[in-house]
Scaffold this active site. Sequence first.
Site, PDB file in Angstrom:
ATOM      1  N   ASP A 124       0.858  -1.192   0.000  1.00 13.32           N
ATOM      2  CA  ASP A 124       0.000   0.000   0.000  1.00 13.32           C
ATOM      3  C   ASP A 124       0.882   1.225   0.000  1.00 13.32           C
ATOM      4  O   ASP A 124       1.917   1.212   0.638  1.00 13.32           O
ATOM      5  CB  ASP A 124      -0.884   0.028   1.243  1.00 13.32           C
ATOM      6  N   PRO A 125       0.546   2.268  -0.633  1.00  7.41           N
ATOM      7  CA  PRO A 125      -0.689   2.517  -1.364  1.00  7.41           C
ATOM      8  C   PRO A 125      -0.618   2.135  -2.835  1.00  7.41           C
ATOM      9  O   PRO A 125      -1.548   2.393  -3.574  1.00  7.41           O
ATOM     10  CB  PRO A 125      -0.876   4.026  -1.207  1.00  7.41           C
TER      11      PRO A 125
END
Length: 137
Positions: A124-125
Amino acid sequence: MNKILILGSGLVAKPIIQYLLSRGHQLTVASNTPDRSDAMIEGNPHGVSVLWEAGDETSLDRLIEAHDITVSLLPYVFHVMVARHCVAHKKNMVTTSYVKPEMHDLDAAAREAGIILLNELGLDPGIDHMSAMRIIE
């Protein structure tokens, strides 16, 4: 030998579990699905799975105290709770989730305890944005 606590045994847990075990680290995987944790450990003598529910802070406190570092792979709503226990026991914590304001508020306490609360360490992200774009397209 480092004693590492992994919280959760979801989809992202298997690679880190296998990586750490392949390097001889002592690993405890705490999860509400210990059968899944056992499958990820694959009988490695350095790994053990324990039944743990994310809301059980008493057991969480004991688990964190008994390990050198905690890796939280839980849903994001639990990371601040885990971080508070890590600060109390002066244990480092790693998670893949974003830094929420409540986590940011623990920065001074973590520094005073001499530990690191390392967030946003993972895919992530990036991968979630790529997946969203693929679905949208």
